[in-house]
Design an enzyme around this catalytic site. Structure first.
Site, PDB file in Angstrom:
ATOM      1  N   LYS A 102       0.800  -1.232   0.000  1.00 48.43           N
ATOM      2  CA  LYS A 102       0.000   0.000   0.000  1.00 48.43           C
ATOM      3  C   LYS A 102       0.834   1.284   0.000  1.00 48.43           C
ATOM      4  O   LYS A 102       0.384   2.310  -0.495  1.00 48.43           O
ATOM      5  CB  LYS A 102      -0.967  -0.008   1.176  1.00 48.43           C
ATOM      6  CG  LYS A 102      -2.101  -1.004   0.978  1.00 48.43           C
ATOM      7  CD  LYS A 102      -3.195  -0.813   2.006  1.00 48.43           C
ATOM      8  CE  LYS A 102      -4.428  -1.612   1.639  1.00 48.43           C
ATOM      9  NZ  LYS A 102      -4.237  -3.070   1.861  1.00 48.43           N
ATOM     10  N   GLU A 124     -10.245   6.516   3.398  1.00 48.82           N
ATOM     11  CA  GLU A 124     -11.144   5.555   4.033  1.00 48.82           C
ATOM     12  C   GLU A 124     -10.304   4.328   4.337  1.00 48.82           C
ATOM     13  O   GLU A 124      -9.325   4.062   3.646  1.00 48.82           O
ATOM     14  CB  GLU A 124     -12.285   5.183   3.080  1.00 48.82           C
ATOM     15  CG  GLU A 124     -11.934   4.116   2.031  1.00 48.82           C
ATOM     16  CD  GLU A 124     -10.930   4.576   0.973  1.00 48.82           C
ATOM     17  OE1 GLU A 124     -10.901   5.791   0.691  1.00 48.82           O
ATOM     18  OE2 GLU A 124     -10.191   3.720   0.440  1.00 48.82           O
ATOM     19  N   SER A 390       1.861  -9.796  -0.828  1.00 48.47           N
ATOM     20  CA  SER A 390       1.502  -8.376  -0.707  1.00 48.47           C
ATOM     21  C   SER A 390       1.806  -7.749   0.643  1.00 48.47           C
ATOM     22  O   SER A 390       1.987  -6.536   0.733  1.00 48.47           O
ATOM     23  CB  SER A 390       0.021  -8.198  -1.036  1.00 48.47           C
ATOM     24  OG  SER A 390      -0.776  -9.051  -0.242  1.00 48.47           O
TER      25      SER A 390
HETATM   26  C1  LIG Z   1      -5.091  -4.100   1.516  1.00 41.49           C
HETATM   27  C2  LIG Z   1      -4.362  -5.336   1.269  1.00 41.49           C
HETATM   28  C3  LIG Z   1      -4.717  -6.208   0.210  1.00 41.49           C
HETATM   29  C4  LIG Z   1      -5.927  -6.000  -0.640  1.00 41.49           C
HETATM   30  O1  LIG Z   1      -5.929  -4.838  -1.393  1.00 41.49           O
HETATM   31  P1  LIG Z   1      -5.708  -4.859  -2.967  1.00 41.49           P
HETATM   32  O2  LIG Z   1      -6.087  -3.488  -3.391  1.00 41.49           O
HETATM   33  O3  LIG Z   1      -6.590  -5.913  -3.543  1.00 41.49           O
HETATM   34  O4  LIG Z   1      -4.284  -5.158  -3.201  1.00 41.49           O
HETATM   35  C5  LIG Z   1      -3.930  -7.319  -0.011  1.00 41.49           C
HETATM   36  N1  LIG Z   1      -2.863  -7.599   0.761  1.00 41.49           N
HETATM   37  C6  LIG Z   1      -2.495  -6.803   1.785  1.00 41.49           C
HETATM   38  C7  LIG Z   1      -1.306  -7.175   2.596  1.00 41.49           C
HETATM   39  C8  LIG Z   1      -3.231  -5.644   2.072  1.00 41.49           C
HETATM   40  O5  LIG Z   1      -2.855  -4.866   3.098  1.00 41.49           O
END
Ligand SMILES: *Cc1c(COP(=O)(O)O)cnc(C)c1O
Length: 413
Positions: A102, A124, A390
């Site tokens: 993010k 948000e 992610s």
């Molecule tokens: C917020 C988040 C997601 C989901 O958000 P996307 O916009 O689909 O990427 C996925 N993995 C992590 C670690 C997150 O914090």
């Protein structure tokens, strides 16, 4: 002569939406008339910044020096061996500052807000991860920060509320509706209608009205650009498959975009919660239908009365009732393969990766890992499966330990 970062990160935008921000029939700008002007101003400012070398140089500098890019591409040999199929590679977004992808987006939007002379940012947040990433860059740029968060989510994600407050942000509880993310989205948009003169709205995924889906994608393509190069360099060829979990779709678009013109299978993994037939999941692409959410036309989960449905996932970050419009488009074009993982499967993948590689993944990312494990088993050892890891799992320790019967944090005495 291209600069170094230009040759790695290339700032030419491909696969643009049409002038109205449509990817096929999806996307667009379904907002109050008063927001049309501010959105146009934002689009112009983004286009100008994107083609400005100084903006790009500063953005890349922050991604490198502040966020810790480039993130490694890790060949998970132990997991690959245990699964006994394809070679599994992990793109380590979990190693970035604040612990998830993010920050790529909030650095981009924060820098743009700063350039536009905005004194205040709003956001948000559901799980609180986007709120934390926004509060982080607001602190760094010296901007006031207000974050809308459902009161229900504030309780569930208390550590992130404290993080935001420590970073100087004001967390505004939302009590309307079910007091969760979809209600916080509405309140943030409403705030922006009244405050857009001096306020920048930092949206947390590839959703919202045009230009947000395009802009957020562009801020995240560093993930796929790095991974593509790293894979070629480390493995001598491109991956056969790229896998990412999908909440709104930002980490997926970041990974997929630089690979979409290559012969690479792109697999989007949604949260199946208690099961796709249970009514308690967040699989907007797999089970939803087109409708309008958060200012754009996309796939979403709604009941027969057209009310946005409550979602469920063990990972709060996948609990978004819609999906980015470009993913909806790629899905209809047949460019995506859809998979899903249940809470249970995500939890099992969390444990397997922790035990066999010493990496605690975020529960969101664990969905991608679960799908990867399933897929890799049917592939050959000379094939490559690239997974977007992610985020890191520290924020999920309490949830995981409770589910595994190890007791919550309070029980450790
Ligand atoms: C917020 C988040 C997601 C989901 O958000 P996307 O916009 O689909 O990427 C996925 N993995 C992590 C670690 C997150 O914090």
């Amino acid at each position: 002569m291209p600069t170094d970062s230009e040759s790695i990160y290339g700032f030419v935008t491909s696969h643009k939406p049409d002038a109205g921000g449509h990817f096929g029939r999806f996307g667009g700008r379904y907002v109050a008339e008063t927001l049309m002007g501010p959105l146009q101003e934002l689009e112009d400012a983004f286009n100008e910044a994107w083609s400005d070398e100084a903006f790009q140089a500063e953005r890349i500098r922050l991604l490198q020096q502040y966020a810790g890019r480039a993130t490694p591409l890790y060949h998970a040999e132990h997991l690959s061996e245990e699964v006994g199929g394809a070679q599994i590679l992990l793109k380590r977004e979990d190693l970035t500052h604040t612990g998830a992808h993010k920050i790529n987006n909030t650095i981009g939007q924060g820098l743009l807000a700063h350039r536009m002379g905005k004194k205040r940012v709003i956001a948000e947040t559901g799980a609180g991860q986007h709120g934390v990433a926004t509060a982080t860059v607001a602190a760094m740029f010296g901007m006031q920060c207000d974050v809308y968060m459902g009161r229900e989510d504030m309780q569930r994600q208390a550590p992130n509320v404290f993080r935001m407050r420590l970073l100087g942000a004001n967390v505004i509880p939302v009590d309307s509706g079910t007091a969760t993310l979809k209600d916080a989205l509405n309140d943030a948009l409403r705030d922006w209608v009244a405050s857009c003169q001096d306020t920048f709205y930092i949206i947390g995924t590839v959703a919202g009205p045009h230009p947000y889906p395009l802009m957020v994608r562009e801020f995240h393509v560093v993930i796929g650009q790095e991974a593509r190069r790293q894979c070629l360099k480390q493995m001598g060829k491109l991956p056969d498959v790229a896998i990412a979990c999908v909440g709104g779709g930002s980490n997926a678009m970041g990974l997929f975009h630089p690979l979409r013109d290559d012969p690479v299978r792109l697999v989007a993994v949604e949260a199946a919660g208690h099961g796709l037939n249970s009514g308690e999941h967040a699989a907007s692409l797999g089970t939803g239908k087109p409708g309008i959410l958060h200012g754009n036309l996309t796939y979403l989960l709604e009941d027969s009365d057209g009310q946005i449905e409550g979602t469920h996932s063990i990972s709060a970050g996948l609990d978004y009732p819609g999906v980015g419009p470009e993913l909806a488009y790629m899905h209809e074009q047949g460019r995506l393969e859809l998979m899903s993982a249940t809470d249970e499967e995500a939890l099992a993948a969390f444990q397997q990766l922790s035990l066999c590689e010493g990496i605690l993944p975020a529960l969101e990312s664990s969905h991608a890992v679960a799908a990867a494990i399933r897929m890799a088993a049917d592939m050959r050892p000379d094939e490559i499966l690239l997974v977007n890891l992610s985020g890191r799992g520290d924020k999920d320790l309490n949830t995981v330990c409770e589910k595994l019967g190890m007791g919550g944090m309070e029980s450790l005495t």
